[in-house]
Scaffold this active site. Structure first.
Site, PDB file in Angstrom:
ATOM      1  N   GLY A 151      39.175  72.795  12.761  1.00  0.00           N
ATOM      2  CA  GLY A 151      39.042  73.387  11.424  1.00  0.00           C
ATOM      3  C   GLY A 151      39.958  74.584  11.250  1.00  0.00           C
ATOM      4  CG  MET A 152      41.856  77.612   7.985  1.00  0.00           C
ATOM      5  SD  MET A 152      42.145  77.621   6.210  1.00  0.00           S
ATOM      6  CE  MET A 152      43.595  78.688   6.151  1.00  0.00           C
ATOM      7  CB  SER A 169      38.581  65.217  15.787  1.00  0.00           C
ATOM      8  OG  SER A 169      38.659  65.468  14.407  1.00  0.00           O
ATOM      9  CB  CYS A 227      35.653  88.252   7.165  1.00  0.00           C
ATOM     10  SG  CYS A 227      35.165  87.325   5.709  1.00  0.00           S
ATOM     11  CD  GLN A 275      34.487  89.231   0.511  1.00  0.00           C
ATOM     12  OE1 GLN A 275      33.426  89.686   0.115  1.00  0.00           O
ATOM     13  NE2 GLN A 275      34.544  88.255   1.390  1.00  0.00           N
ATOM     14  CD  GLU A 328      31.164  87.356   2.229  1.00  0.00           C
ATOM     15  OE1 GLU A 328      30.826  86.181   2.530  1.00  0.00           O
ATOM     16  OE2 GLU A 328      32.052  87.968   2.837  1.00  0.00           O
ATOM     17  CE  LYS A 366      27.403  84.706   4.872  1.00  0.00           C
ATOM     18  NZ  LYS A 366      28.615  83.949   5.187  1.00  0.00           N
ATOM     19  CG  HIS A 404      38.006  90.290   3.206  1.00  0.00           C
ATOM     20  ND1 HIS A 404      38.810  89.348   2.614  1.00  0.00           N
ATOM     21  CD2 HIS A 404      36.946  89.595   3.743  1.00  0.00           C
ATOM     22  CE1 HIS A 404      38.276  88.141   2.777  1.00  0.00           C
ATOM     23  NE2 HIS A 404      37.161  88.261   3.452  1.00  0.00           N
ATOM     24  CG  ASN A 406      40.446  87.683   5.427  1.00  0.00           C
ATOM     25  OD1 ASN A 406      41.542  88.215   5.205  1.00  0.00           O
ATOM     26  ND2 ASN A 406      40.209  86.421   5.165  1.00  0.00           N
ATOM     27  CB  THR A 407      41.781  84.975   9.224  1.00  0.00           C
ATOM     28  OG1 THR A 407      43.116  85.438   9.375  1.00  0.00           O
ATOM     29  CG2 THR A 407      41.541  84.503   7.810  1.00  0.00           C
TER      30      THR A 407
END
Lengths: 348, 348, 348, 348
Positions: free
Chosen positions: B13-14, B40, B148, B174, B200, B203, B240, B325-326
């Protein structure tokens, strides 16, 4: 109803163009005069300035020969779209010469004898005008509308004043059209957020207090609520989004607040003023609305949209509001102010 | 230092791709295993998934044959980049089978015996791990990193805990990369703001309290501060932005707060962990910074940038913070958690 | 290898900042001098100009005291990042005074005795330099690199010159960073396409012919191919995309063309120049690549990426190419030119 | 004029929503029926689908109970907004059952007995309909409109057919709204260009030839001009931009071409059809227009704007064209086709 001739000070700039567009086809007001700097004076508008907005320059406006910024031949009712760097003296000169100056510029907004009006919120503040004329020995007058982000916030808060607003924390996400032309450099804003807009937070804080306040002893008496603003520029074209947390003295429930918003109505609606939206504040129940691109332009850009009303763990309630910054937040705001003044007989 | 083999659950996944990229060239960890759905499994990564990030799929990772999501042949240390819809059972199965699961998924974050760690902020919460193993009869363990946007807020607040945080109101802007792939539809976000991100706000509110809290009697004891979040998606790629107003019990001055931020340092810096930024929180004095496009990726995306510290007319101080954020908010956060655990001897 | 001191003319502008960043940590060149207008002269760079790029101004550069734009104390090798409005006279003055001016400005590019160089494409055009010195009685010299979109097109075409290029139609989608600062107004480009960039089409057409041409009798002899360019600005930050249809006299098949691109190599690669990308032109087989945001910055921004090679129903083949406009298309191009000149002994 | 009831096949999807919006207040057509998949059938539209466009779902449409996609109770005139994956069989079933299917789907466009119509360009191709009915033993019929980018190109070329079009090379910059919903992932397109749109180039090449061609022996006879398209997605909301170089057999001068464009008029204008723009093709003399954000929506989104007509060094002339992809390129195109058919008596 007779037609009233109107002029625009700062008629060649971007804000002036928003006025030109908004006044097209207006049932009461006919644009006949444009004032600008000496550099443009004597030229037809179409030769003096490029058109920055969607579509093309309205043909009739393009043929108006631009005047210098002197009261001489200007009509009695003049909208001011001037840059703040020059507005102070010129607006005063026009008011002294008997003109009714309905200004979008920030220069006179916070003076205690100048009405800062959102017609649905504080129309009674027009009562400052006789005081203003007396204080300043003016046969004319100056009326102002607020900063573009302040309009969105104050219209969303207006239905809630009854609950006793004590504290407001607001954060904005503002469109690039709010910065004029050329305004924000694309290198600064494409795929970016700029967490600063010069003087914007101060304007939003002070103007909100004045608009939601009252008139006492012939002076604007700001609301004693505390207001804190965080202002940001985001890469969108039109529409300012304001998210807010609010504390009330009377601790209303969410349903009370929503019901107050949904039933809110103002003088412009009661008098059916030409530019008044059917409802000034529209509550949206979808969980992801309002959104600037999808909502700000609805209702001719003259309504403010509110959504996501919910409890705030820190203050009482929170919500998000959105409105069109160059229409409801600027040209449309001023024109509605003028319509209110006409309906009060101030132009008779 | 010996090399430690690591795997990634959800490796196609990403979020998994962000882990793959972040782990490239890591001095301690060597990626040897990828787990994904049965669809997969059995294929090389390069045949199982397209690469969504900048550039091309790292060649070595592309040659890894994807496994199904069973503990069988996985290395002891496994990062979880799984979608929340499947993470709960699989992460538990791995922990039960003796694996150290360092998870970016939200599923276990709020359980009282699962550490929710930002290494610079609450490394001591790792003391929950023996309790967790005892409670659940696991030979392995689960450690989590926050959402994030929560990482950005908690790192900015960490230096200020000493002043007695009582209330926080935060608004976020974001980036779209936070929503994964395909994530946000371009029709929803190009030239638009979406004032809602599912779950969000909850969280951000709860995780912030847990991270800034303590461990008492073998349980996470959340900070008693009240936190309110307003979350928005804006049309930017990465980074973000969080704007916050904060109230403190000790009423520090602006200089005290800025000085606390500028001198802040954490365990990862003291131990010189491989992914630790030199300074975890960098204060910027320019009036219009930090900005996500210009700042979030600096320091390998692992620092949080704070600016515009000023008085808040409603609470005490306000500021804006920004982080990647990532990276700092996802893959880099988890990898730094694993490095912290190595430095604590938890992988010996 | 000894270190060579270098200066930047136009060192306070945005192009100058790209040079400053690109030269950071360069193994051969050490930045010691910055020239700018009298307004900045005498100030440290950090006091003379704000930093417009990602991150912060490199500290060492910030301490350089800016000079006026006179040859006096400048090092022998000077990069010119000057605005075209002032570059002509100043560059000539430096060349006359013995300086080696490696210019990114357009002013001298099309003069027949000034080399317009892409080091992988036409390094032999440096043979114009002795002619230039003789013609102009200069002890120094001027060497130029092309316009940012021209670099992308000529590098993609360079491997194909062998097939006899007869006609090229190119359309560009160019990033806002190509317009400098403040450059394009955000009101013009957010969510918009501007189908015009002043002089860009003429530059692309003429410069491409000169670069792909030869030197005959001590003069640049442009390629006789016909070139037509359509240039557009799109709302992206970095990376110019060029789509092209090409007609060849030898009618090669698609495989021949692809193979020529994939095996292409240049003098900078053979000599392993510090800023040379490993491969100058990288062919991507994915059907939707290259893309500016995902590809332009790879290989330190110094490679050009080509994809979607296919038959053109009108000419012979068509493809899309993409490269980083401020690196390969500007600062990096000039620095690679200087490295090529060093490798030719021109600075000995 | 009596009101004609109309239905929409695919009425819950995004293209269907464009039809719903475009048909609001239509003077001839009244929307009474919506067909969709079994999943939606039986629900009111407002319960079956979220509204993806600006503003809110038109209230009357929201109350329509969605039907399954069977001819049974559908009105005679049905617009097809169906996804290509299901359109073939359903459209045929409706035509066989006597319905007039005016389709925006690509499925039948290239069949030789199906008219592919742009009313200003090739209204005479409706003469294929009797042939179609005979060939297929249908009491109804299928009429199609082209792909969104093809409409822009063919309307710009229509005035130029008289000069003998021989070769066309076109490059597009297409808005995200052209890809439906959810369509393009924001991670793919924010601050990016995607140089590929599946099947788009083939559609543009073939459809252009068919539309600009003639009808011979009861079959569409495509124009023998060669057409090459390069298609790209760019991060804008609405409006496709097409840049083109064209070669003519009669070698007209630029003035001849511009004059042909400016004087162009079509059957919809002559018959004053309700959705016809006053002028189908509007030439703009500003050097940087047309632009999608500023121009595509003018004239109710039904005109095509052309600008920058100039000589092409490779073919004869080049220009840029722009039109609204979801209006003139989809829903508006189909509705204008239906209006043309009404004016031809095909619905009597």
């Amino acid at each position: 109803m007779r037609t009233i001739e109107v002029g625009i000070l700062g008629g060649t700039g971007m804000v002036g163009q928003h006025f030109i567009r908004f006044l097209q086809g207006h049932p009461w007001f006919k644009l006949t005069w444009l004032g600008a700097s000496d550099r443009s004076a004597g030229k037809k508008l179409k030769d003096a300035a490029g058109w920055r907005l969607e579509g093309e320059m309205p043909a009739a406006a393009g043929e108006i020969v631009v005047s210098d910024s002197k009261p001489r031949n200007a009509p009695r009712l003049v909208f001011s779209a001037m840059d703040a760097s020059v507005a102070t003296e010129i607006e005063r000169e026009f008011a002294a010469a008997g003109h009714i100056v309905v200004s979008n510029s920030r220069n006179h907004r916070m003076e205690p004898d100048v009405p800062l009006i959102v017609p649905e919120v504080n129309p009674s503040h027009l009562s400052l005008l006789p005081v203003q004329q007396r204080n300043r020995h003016w046969s004319g007058m100056i009326v102002t509308n607020p900063n573009c982000s302040t309009v969105v916030l104050t219209m969303a808060l207006a239905p809630l004043v009854q609950f006793g607003i004590e504290r407001v924390i607001a954060a904005t996400m503002q469109a690039v059209s709010g910065a004029g032309y050329p305004g924000v450099a694309s290198m600064d804003i494409v795929a970016n957020v700029i967490p600063f807009i010069g003087s914007e937070e101060e304007k939003m804080q002070q103007e909100t207090q004045k608009i939601l306040g009252s008139v006492e002893n012939g002076q604007a008496a700001p609301l004693k609520a505390r207001v804190s603003a965080h202002c940001h520029r985001v890469p969108i074209v039109d529409g300012h989004t304001v998210t807010a947390s609010v504390e009330f003295s009377s601790r209303p429930g969410i349903e009370d607040v929503q019901s107050a918003i949904e039933s809110f109505c103002g003088v412009p609606q009661q008098r059916d003023l030409p530019s008044a939206p059917r409802k000034p504040v529209i509550y949206m129940r979808e969980q992801d609305r309002p959104q600037p691109r999808r909502d700000a332009g609805r209702e001719n850009g003259m309504a403010v949209f509110v959504g996501r009303l919910r409890e705030c763990p820190v203050l009482n309630v929170k919500f998000v509001a959105c409105g069109h910054n160059t229409i409801r937040g600027a040209a449309g705001a001023a024109v509605l102010n003028a319509e209110l003044m006409v309906s009060e007989g101030l132009l008779d």
